[in-house]
Design an enzyme around this catalytic site. Structure first.
Site, PDB file in Angstrom:
ATOM      1  CD  GLN A 116      -6.993  -4.356   3.883  1.00  0.00           C
ATOM      2  OE1 GLN A 116      -7.880  -5.219   3.803  1.00  0.00           O
ATOM      3  NE2 GLN A 116      -6.878  -3.282   3.538  1.00  0.00           N
ATOM      4  CG  ASP A 119       0.467  -2.787   6.492  1.00  0.00           C
ATOM      5  OD1 ASP A 119      -0.710  -2.829   7.376  1.00  0.00           O
ATOM      6  OD2 ASP A 119       0.312  -1.728   5.498  1.00  0.00           O
ATOM      7  CE  LYS A 123      -7.379  -0.687   6.442  1.00  0.00           C
ATOM      8  NZ  LYS A 123      -8.207  -0.119   5.384  1.00  0.00           N
ATOM      9  CB  CYS A 139      -3.513   3.272  -1.593  1.00  0.00           C
ATOM     10  SG  CYS A 139      -4.691   4.647  -1.279  1.00  0.00           S
ATOM     11  CG  HIS A 177      -1.666   0.980   1.365  1.00  0.00           C
ATOM     12  ND1 HIS A 177      -1.648   2.202   2.004  1.00  0.00           N
ATOM     13  CD2 HIS A 177      -3.154   0.914   1.231  1.00  0.00           C
ATOM     14  CE1 HIS A 177      -2.692   2.829   2.116  1.00  0.00           C
ATOM     15  NE2 HIS A 177      -3.634   2.153   1.583  1.00  0.00           N
TER      16      HIS A 177
HETATM   17  N1  7TS Z   1      -1.716  -0.730   4.890  1.00  0.00           N
HETATM   18  C1  7TS Z   1      -2.649  -1.557   4.461  1.00  0.00           C
HETATM   19  C2  7TS Z   1      -2.150  -2.936   3.727  1.00  0.00           C
HETATM   20  C3  7TS Z   1      -3.798  -1.112   4.155  1.00  0.00           C
HETATM   21  O1  7TS Z   1      -4.530  -1.906   3.311  1.00  0.00           O
HETATM   22  C4  7TS Z   1      -4.418   0.172   4.592  1.00  0.00           C
HETATM   23  C5  7TS Z   1      -5.577   0.912   4.397  1.00  0.00           C
HETATM   24  C6  7TS Z   1      -3.077   0.993   5.132  1.00  0.00           C
HETATM   25  C7  7TS Z   1      -1.850   0.421   5.387  1.00  0.00           C
HETATM   26  C8  7TS Z   1      -3.420   2.374   5.645  1.00  0.00           C
HETATM   27  O2  7TS Z   1      -4.364   2.154   7.041  1.00  0.00           O
HETATM   28  P1  7TS Z   1      -4.803   3.403   7.606  1.00  0.00           P
HETATM   29  O3  7TS Z   1      -5.739   3.044   8.684  1.00  0.00           O
HETATM   30  O4  7TS Z   1      -3.763   4.136   8.202  1.00  0.00           O
HETATM   31  O5  7TS Z   1      -5.499   4.238   6.678  1.00  0.00           O
HETATM   32  N2  7TS Z   1      -6.195   0.407   2.986  1.00  0.00           N
HETATM   33  C9  7TS Z   1      -7.172   0.774   2.619  1.00  0.00           C
HETATM   34  C10 7TS Z   1      -7.854   0.204   1.252  1.00  0.00           C
HETATM   35  O6  7TS Z   1      -7.456  -0.933   0.943  1.00  0.00           O
HETATM   36  N3  7TS Z   1      -8.842   0.800   1.147  1.00  0.00           N
HETATM   37  O7  7TS Z   1      -9.052   2.001   1.641  1.00  0.00           O
HETATM   38  C11 7TS Z   1      -8.178   1.994   2.706  1.00  0.00           C
END
Ligand code: 7TS
Length: 411
Positions: free
Chosen positions: A208, A205, A231, A369, A128
């Site tokens: 997901q 990370d 999530k 992303c 990402h």
């Molecule tokens: N890493 C991964 C693997 C992600 O899928 C996401 C967000 C992030 C980091 C960032 O997470 P945040 O909570 O700090 O924003 N992924 C997604 C997505 O797949 N669609 O919207 C956000």
């Protein structure tokens, strides 16, 4: 009442926990298949949020008054729940952050004072953007080099290449546990073990992964692990960083401010012990407490049941979608979670997403992303259906009919 083959998994009962699932969108029952972007929130978590603001809203770690003590106790209780969930050795190895992105930036900032020219950081081709950009910024600052583990057509990392990339120059390996764009589950055990053989630290990370699996950070022997509450059926704006105590002691603070100090004079400041050294300012108190409640909720259902049920959904949806002529799925690893990224031949994903929305179906369209993955497949983006344990086969059928309709309208 339907009971799934997975033990104690009662989908009708589970769906009743999520008030939003009974709303309509564009006159149709909502079919929410954008769980990869954010999950929905059960009543059990919403109630905790209402209780906080109704009964004990106060700042933490600073008041002698009852409300502040109650809020502090609940907040620290949540930290302990997170510790237990991830099986961290110490509660102070859990740093509360605003989410995965902040957790990664905190570590990247810390490594700014540990890396020099000639050092190498390895990331994966499946990342990402939040897992690419902070490391690029770190490389710019330190002169370190960013190296990428390539992927294959199935959307899997090429592990043979990873072995070749590792060397004594490797200082940090960064990889996601599960790809957000394709759903691939990466072999993090092997990645961690091999990185440790050359003395590199590993950050995984789990943004997901955590809605689907329960990682054991000690068994993995991972140095850092990060996740977002939103999530995992929790609220937005809160997340966690697990770091091994020794690493967290080695890294400098991320932000300066209140709460992260031991002593301040104009000449010199000494920092607070872990975890407070990394928690400057007033945190998302209610969010942290609700994060703990979300973890309780997920564990109440059980991750084995969740994984088994979601796997059934994935297999069912994959089979049904592939029956549509001209539909191509990206990310075909056997080792994947309940994410299906696909395109219809000759049709832009955005157009399909717009028609699906008219039918009450929420999917994400675009590059997710993860532009390097889209560049690999030479596509502008995909339509991504990401399933959670509260989705049903009936909803998969609605999606499939919706995609057929979109195809008809757009060709
Ligand atoms: N890493 C991964 C693997 C992600 O899928 C996401 C967000 C992030 C980091 C960032 O997470 P945040 O909570 O700090 O924003 N992924 C997604 C997505 O797949 N669609 O919207 C956000």
């Amino acid at each position: 009442m339907k009971v799934n083959s997975s033990n104690n998994f009662n989908i009708d009962k589970i769906r009743k926990d999520f008030p939003i699932l009974s709303r309509k969108v564009n006159g149709k029952p909502l079919v929410y298949l954008d769980n990869g972007a954010t999950s929905q929130t059960p009543t059990q978590v919403i109630d905790v949020i209402v209780d906080y603001y109704s009964n004990y809203n106060a700042n933490i770690h600073r008041g002698v008054h009852t409300l502040s003590q109650e809020a502090t106790d609940k907040y620290e209780e949540a930290r302990h729940k997170i510790q237990k969930h991830f099986n961290a050795k110490h509660a102070h190895e859990i740093i509360m952050t605003s989410g995965t992105t902040e957790s990664i930036n905190l570590v990247a900032h810390g490594f700014g004072s540990l890396l020099t020219k000639g050092d190498e950081i390895i990331v994966s081709a499946l990342e990402h953007h939040s897992n690419i950009v902070p490391w690029q910024m770190l490389c710019e600052k330190t002169g370190a080099t960013l190296i990428v583990i390539p992927m294959n057509d199935a959307g899997e990392l090429v592990m043979g290449e990873y072995n070749n990339l590792l060397s004594e120059n490797t200082k940090l390996v960064f990889v996601n546990h599960i790809s957000n764009a394709l759903g691939t589950i990466n072999p993090i055990e092997e990645i961690i073990e091999k990185a440790h053989q050359v003395g590199a630290a590993v950050l995984v990370d789990g943004a997901q992964a955590c809605p689907h699996v329960k990682p054991d950070v000690q068994a993995l022997d991972v140095d850092f692990y990060v996740a977002s509450a939103h999530k995992m059926c929790g609220p937005t704006g809160v997340g966690m960083l697990y770091g091994k105590e020794a690493w967290l002691n080695k890294l400098p603070p991320y932000q300066g401010g209140g709460e992260m100090i031991a002593d301040v004079t104009f000449e010199k400041t000494t920092y607070a012990d872990l975890p407070h050294k990394f928690e400057a300012g007033t945190p998302n108190i209610c969010g942290g407490i609700a994060f703990g409640a979300a973890i309780d909720y997920l564990n109440g259902i059980g991750f084995e049941s969740i994984a088994a049920y979601e796997h059934e959904l994935l297999e069912y949806a994959t089979k049904k979608l592939l029956e549509i002529e001209g539909l191509k799925i990206y990310g075909t690893s056997k080792n994947k979670t309940s994410v299906i990224s696909f395109n219809l031949e000759g049709i832009h994903p955005y157009d399909v997403g717009t028609i699906l929305d008219k039918l009450g179906i929420a999917v994400r369209t675009g590059h997710h992303c993860a532009q390097p993955i889209m560049a690999y497949f030479k596509i502008p983006g995909t339509i991504r259906a990401s399933f959670a344990f509260y989705n049903t086969k009936e909803e998969v059928d609605v999606l499939v009919e919706g995609v057929k309709k979109a195809k008809m309208m757009l060709t």
